[in-house]
Each structure stands twice: as structure tokens, then as C-alpha cells.
Design a protein around this motif. Sequence first.
Motif, PDB file in Angstrom:
ATOM      1  N   ILE A   1       0.736  -1.211  -0.060  1.00  0.00           N
ATOM      2  CA  ILE A   1       0.029   0.161   0.162  1.00  0.00           C
ATOM      3  C   ILE A   1       0.702   1.202   0.292  1.00  0.00           C
ATOM      4  O   ILE A   1       1.790   1.485   0.934  1.00  0.00           O
ATOM      5  CB  ILE A   1      -0.807   0.037   1.176  1.00  0.00           C
ATOM      6  N   ASP A   2       0.628   2.026  -0.856  1.00  0.00           N
ATOM      7  CA  ASP A   2       1.530   3.306  -1.082  1.00  0.00           C
ATOM      8  C   ASP A   2       0.676   4.429  -0.479  1.00  0.00           C
ATOM      9  O   ASP A   2      -0.400   4.949  -0.626  1.00  0.00           O
ATOM     10  CB  ASP A   2       1.534   3.693  -2.761  1.00  0.00           C
ATOM     11  N   LEU A   3       1.431   4.692   0.848  1.00  0.00           N
ATOM     12  CA  LEU A   3       0.615   5.769   1.720  1.00  0.00           C
ATOM     13  C   LEU A   3       0.635   7.043   1.200  1.00  0.00           C
ATOM     14  O   LEU A   3       0.073   7.819   1.348  1.00  0.00           O
ATOM     15  CB  LEU A   3       1.078   5.490   3.208  1.00  0.00           C
ATOM     16  N   VAL A   4       1.785   7.461   0.543  1.00  0.00           N
ATOM     17  CA  VAL A   4       1.908   8.854  -0.099  1.00  0.00           C
ATOM     18  C   VAL A   4       0.845   8.744  -1.020  1.00  0.00           C
ATOM     19  O   VAL A   4       0.113  10.022  -1.185  1.00  0.00           O
ATOM     20  CB  VAL A   4       3.237   9.093  -0.862  1.00  0.00           C
ATOM     21  N   ALA A   5       0.444   8.056  -2.129  1.00  0.00           N
ATOM     22  CA  ALA A   5      -0.606   8.058  -3.016  1.00  0.00           C
ATOM     23  C   ALA A   5      -1.859   8.216  -2.422  1.00  0.00           C
ATOM     24  O   ALA A   5      -2.812   9.173  -2.928  1.00  0.00           O
ATOM     25  CB  ALA A   5      -0.444   6.727  -4.016  1.00  0.00           C
ATOM     26  N   ILE A   6      -2.155   7.818  -1.474  1.00  0.00           N
ATOM     27  CA  ILE A   6      -3.400   7.582  -0.600  1.00  0.00           C
ATOM     28  C   ILE A   6      -3.443   9.341  -0.197  1.00  0.00           C
ATOM     29  O   ILE A   6      -4.605   9.852  -0.272  1.00  0.00           O
ATOM     30  CB  ILE A   6      -3.502   6.683   0.586  1.00  0.00           C
ATOM     31  N   ASP A   7      -2.527   9.485   0.533  1.00  0.00           N
ATOM     32  CA  ASP A   7      -2.579  10.964   0.849  1.00  0.00           C
ATOM     33  C   ASP A   7      -2.875  12.160  -0.039  1.00  0.00           C
ATOM     34  O   ASP A   7      -3.335  13.128   0.118  1.00  0.00           O
ATOM     35  CB  ASP A   7      -1.436  11.475   1.944  1.00  0.00           C
ATOM     36  N   LEU A   8      -2.279  11.796  -1.150  1.00  0.00           N
ATOM     37  CA  LEU A   8      -2.310  12.972  -2.247  1.00  0.00           C
ATOM     38  C   LEU A   8      -3.858  12.901  -2.776  1.00  0.00           C
ATOM     39  O   LEU A   8      -4.332  13.782  -3.201  1.00  0.00           O
ATOM     40  CB  LEU A   8      -1.291  12.337  -3.157  1.00  0.00           C
ATOM     41  N   VAL A   9      -4.369  11.722  -2.966  1.00  0.00           N
ATOM     42  CA  VAL A   9      -5.950  11.502  -3.402  1.00  0.00           C
ATOM     43  C   VAL A   9      -6.572  12.002  -2.328  1.00  0.00           C
ATOM     44  O   VAL A   9      -7.522  12.985  -2.689  1.00  0.00           O
ATOM     45  CB  VAL A   9      -6.280  10.146  -3.536  1.00  0.00           C
ATOM     46  N   LEU A  10      -6.333  11.848  -1.004  1.00  0.00           N
ATOM     47  CA  LEU A  10      -7.280  12.526   0.014  1.00  0.00           C
ATOM     48  C   LEU A  10      -7.161  14.044   0.040  1.00  0.00           C
ATOM     49  O   LEU A  10      -8.137  14.498   0.385  1.00  0.00           O
ATOM     50  CB  LEU A  10      -6.926  11.838   1.384  1.00  0.00           C
TER      51      LEU A  10
ATOM     52  N   ARG B   1      -4.382  14.271  -6.612  1.00  0.00           N
ATOM     53  CA  ARG B   1      -4.386  13.270  -7.672  1.00  0.00           C
ATOM     54  C   ARG B   1      -5.562  12.567  -7.629  1.00  0.00           C
ATOM     55  O   ARG B   1      -6.514  12.350  -6.717  1.00  0.00           O
ATOM     56  CB  ARG B   1      -3.369  12.076  -6.997  1.00  0.00           C
ATOM     57  N   LEU B   2      -5.759  11.962  -8.936  1.00  0.00           N
ATOM     58  CA  LEU B   2      -7.275  11.613  -9.308  1.00  0.00           C
ATOM     59  C   LEU B   2      -7.338  10.322  -8.306  1.00  0.00           C
ATOM     60  O   LEU B   2      -6.651   9.516  -8.262  1.00  0.00           O
ATOM     61  CB  LEU B   2      -7.405  11.215 -10.505  1.00  0.00           C
ATOM     62  N   PRO B   3      -8.691   9.989  -8.094  1.00  0.00           N
ATOM     63  CA  PRO B   3      -8.755   8.698  -7.391  1.00  0.00           C
ATOM     64  C   PRO B   3      -8.884   7.373  -8.108  1.00  0.00           C
ATOM     65  O   PRO B   3      -8.862   6.447  -7.531  1.00  0.00           O
ATOM     66  CB  PRO B   3     -10.436   8.974  -6.749  1.00  0.00           C
ATOM     67  N   SER B   4      -9.058   7.791  -9.390  1.00  0.00           N
ATOM     68  CA  SER B   4      -8.666   6.268 -10.319  1.00  0.00           C
ATOM     69  C   SER B   4      -7.382   5.803 -10.157  1.00  0.00           C
ATOM     70  O   SER B   4      -7.300   4.724 -10.726  1.00  0.00           O
ATOM     71  CB  SER B   4      -9.110   6.630 -11.765  1.00  0.00           C
ATOM     72  N   THR B   5      -6.298   6.631  -9.705  1.00  0.00           N
ATOM     73  CA  THR B   5      -5.061   6.089  -9.551  1.00  0.00           C
ATOM     74  C   THR B   5      -4.897   4.971  -8.656  1.00  0.00           C
ATOM     75  O   THR B   5      -3.971   4.368  -8.333  1.00  0.00           O
ATOM     76  CB  THR B   5      -3.839   7.161  -9.318  1.00  0.00           C
ATOM     77  N   LEU B   6      -5.984   4.981  -7.536  1.00  0.00           N
ATOM     78  CA  LEU B   6      -5.861   3.796  -6.433  1.00  0.00           C
ATOM     79  C   LEU B   6      -6.755   2.692  -6.883  1.00  0.00           C
ATOM     80  O   LEU B   6      -8.029   2.847  -7.369  1.00  0.00           O
ATOM     81  CB  LEU B   6      -6.598   4.728  -5.299  1.00  0.00           C
ATOM     82  N   ASP B   7      -6.228   1.418  -6.496  1.00  0.00           N
ATOM     83  CA  ASP B   7      -6.854   0.373  -6.623  1.00  0.00           C
ATOM     84  C   ASP B   7      -8.088   0.061  -5.195  1.00  0.00           C
ATOM     85  O   ASP B   7      -7.798   1.086  -4.556  1.00  0.00           O
ATOM     86  CB  ASP B   7      -6.437  -0.925  -6.895  1.00  0.00           C
ATOM     87  N   ASP B   8      -8.788  -0.977  -5.394  1.00  0.00           N
ATOM     88  CA  ASP B   8      -9.735  -1.204  -4.111  1.00  0.00           C
ATOM     89  C   ASP B   8      -9.066  -1.304  -2.954  1.00  0.00           C
ATOM     90  O   ASP B   8      -9.332  -0.911  -1.725  1.00  0.00           O
ATOM     91  CB  ASP B   8     -10.471  -2.299  -4.568  1.00  0.00           C
ATOM     92  N   ASP B   9      -7.777  -2.021  -2.941  1.00  0.00           N
ATOM     93  CA  ASP B   9      -7.097  -2.090  -1.606  1.00  0.00           C
ATOM     94  C   ASP B   9      -6.847  -0.761  -0.911  1.00  0.00           C
ATOM     95  O   ASP B   9      -6.734  -0.761   0.017  1.00  0.00           O
ATOM     96  CB  ASP B   9      -6.040  -3.143  -1.696  1.00  0.00           C
TER      97      ASP B   9
END
Length: 91
Positions: A28-37, A41-49
Amino acid sequence: MSTRWTDLVNARLPRAVLLPGATYHGRIDLVAIDLVLAGKRLPSTLDDDHKLYAIVNRPGTTEAKARALSLASRTVARYTPAVEDTEGGPP
């Protein structure tokens, strides 16, 4: 037998120690999650997990998480762990 959502999220992750300043928890990429929240960053960059991890482990209101992750607020509320009563008294 009840399963907590944090148990579900942790079951999908390898046993890893989450150290302060870590950028990954398992895969799980925590930085990507924080950027989306944060809306950077677009939410489509995150998968379901990643989305499930964000719902369970990141602070914020149900509506804010739903809007940031492009999910229905009912979906976010369903996977948000219930706040446990720390008072110890009757419900």
C-alpha cells in the motif's frame, strides 16, 4: 464471530512494521493515498485495496473520504470501523 474492518485490511497486507515516516505499508502506497485524499491526485489512480486502507486507516469524515475517493458515502460508512466506547458503561 465478528470481523473488524481493520482485521480485513491487515489480512490483505503482509506482516510489516509501520514505522513513523514510512511511505509503504506492505504494498500500500501511503503517499498516493494522502495525495488523493488531499485532492492532488485523481482517485482512479488507487485500486480497491488502497481505497479500503484509506477508509479504515486515514482520519476524516465519511463525506470527505467519499468525495475524495469518488465513492458513495454509504459505501464509506459501511467500511468505516465503529468507534468503540471507551467509557466502559452501559450503551
